[in-house]
Scaffold this motif. Sequence first.
Motif, mmCIF file in Angstrom:
data_model
loop_
_atom_site.group_PDB
_atom_site.id
_atom_site.type_symbol
_atom_site.label_atom_id
_atom_site.label_comp_id
_atom_site.label_asym_id
_atom_site.label_seq_id
_atom_site.Cartn_x
_atom_site.Cartn_y
_atom_site.Cartn_z
ATOM 1 N N ILE A 53 -3.129 2.202 -11.155
ATOM 2 C CA ILE A 53 -1.897 1.802 -10.470
ATOM 3 C C ILE A 53 -2.070 0.411 -9.869
ATOM 4 O O ILE A 53 -1.213 -0.468 -10.035
ATOM 5 C CB ILE A 53 -1.502 2.833 -9.387
ATOM 6 N N CYS A 54 -3.181 0.202 -9.179
ATOM 7 C CA CYS A 54 -3.451 -1.118 -8.588
ATOM 8 C C CYS A 54 -3.593 -2.189 -9.669
ATOM 9 O O CYS A 54 -3.158 -3.328 -9.481
ATOM 10 C CB CYS A 54 -4.694 -1.062 -7.704
ATOM 11 N N ARG B 146 -1.954 9.313 -12.553
ATOM 12 C CA ARG B 146 -2.225 9.124 -11.126
ATOM 13 C C ARG B 146 -3.679 8.737 -10.893
ATOM 14 O O ARG B 146 -4.466 9.488 -10.351
ATOM 15 C CB ARG B 146 -1.841 10.383 -10.363
ATOM 16 N N ASN B 147 -3.975 7.535 -11.284
ATOM 17 C CA ASN B 147 -5.288 6.962 -11.073
ATOM 18 C C ASN B 147 -5.073 5.721 -10.215
ATOM 19 O O ASN B 147 -4.435 4.764 -10.650
ATOM 20 C CB ASN B 147 -5.907 6.607 -12.426
ATOM 21 N N ARG B 148 -5.548 5.766 -9.000
ATOM 22 C CA ARG B 148 -5.286 4.675 -8.044
ATOM 23 C C ARG B 148 -5.720 3.320 -8.603
ATOM 24 O O ARG B 148 -5.018 2.329 -8.451
ATOM 25 C CB ARG B 148 -5.986 4.962 -6.715
ATOM 26 N N ARG B 149 -6.869 3.269 -9.280
ATOM 27 C CA ARG B 149 -7.343 1.995 -9.830
ATOM 28 C C ARG B 149 -6.395 1.468 -10.904
ATOM 29 O O ARG B 149 -6.143 0.276 -10.993
ATOM 30 C CB ARG B 149 -8.757 2.147 -10.381
ATOM 31 N N GLU C 133 0.820 -1.214 0.000
ATOM 32 C CA GLU C 133 0.000 0.000 0.000
ATOM 33 C C GLU C 133 0.855 1.266 0.000
ATOM 34 O O GLU C 133 0.518 2.233 -0.684
ATOM 35 C CB GLU C 133 -0.961 0.006 1.190
ATOM 36 N N VAL D 237 1.840 1.974 -3.500
ATOM 37 C CA VAL D 237 0.714 2.526 -4.263
ATOM 38 C C VAL D 237 0.600 4.018 -3.964
ATOM 39 O O VAL D 237 0.454 4.834 -4.883
ATOM 40 C CB VAL D 237 -0.604 1.791 -3.941
ATOM 41 N N GLU D 238 0.687 4.383 -2.724
ATOM 42 C CA GLU D 238 0.594 5.799 -2.339
ATOM 43 C C GLU D 238 1.737 6.604 -2.943
ATOM 44 O O GLU D 238 1.532 7.708 -3.460
ATOM 45 C CB GLU D 238 0.591 5.940 -0.819
ATOM 46 N N TYR E 54 1.006 7.057 -6.524
ATOM 47 C CA TYR E 54 -0.125 7.966 -6.680
ATOM 48 C C TYR E 54 0.327 9.428 -6.611
ATOM 49 O O TYR E 54 -0.255 10.301 -7.241
ATOM 50 C CB TYR E 54 -1.177 7.676 -5.610
ATOM 51 N N GLN E 55 1.387 9.685 -5.878
ATOM 52 C CA GLN E 55 1.910 11.050 -5.735
ATOM 53 C C GLN E 55 2.900 11.424 -6.846
ATOM 54 O O GLN E 55 3.273 12.578 -6.976
ATOM 55 C CB GLN E 55 2.593 11.211 -4.372
#
Length: 112
Positions: A28-29, A23-26, A9, A12-13, A16-17
Amino acid sequence: MPFRVTFFEDDVERLYQDKSIIRNRRKICAVINNARVVQRMHQNGQTLDDYVWQFVDHQPQRLILAPGEALPAQTAQSKAMAKKFKKDGFKFMGPTIMYSFMTAVGLVNARR
């Protein structure tokens, strides 16, 4: 050479930065998930190379476009590929993305 996906996690953070990537969390995951799917494939003796080439019978497909004809956004093959990728656990792999991938890596060669 075997590889190991060890993102957590906090990774991921961090991503995201990062302003140099989407920078799309979905998404990236999804990239992390997809790397893990490929990792499992390798652990089971399958390569991504063989996996993707099966959709074109291990032969590059030629697409001859008429003058002014646009490259299609998706094909029956890219739809089948997207369906199989999704079934096998990949994320963000729809038929349009799959067709772009197919042309980018040479599974499909389009020319006029």
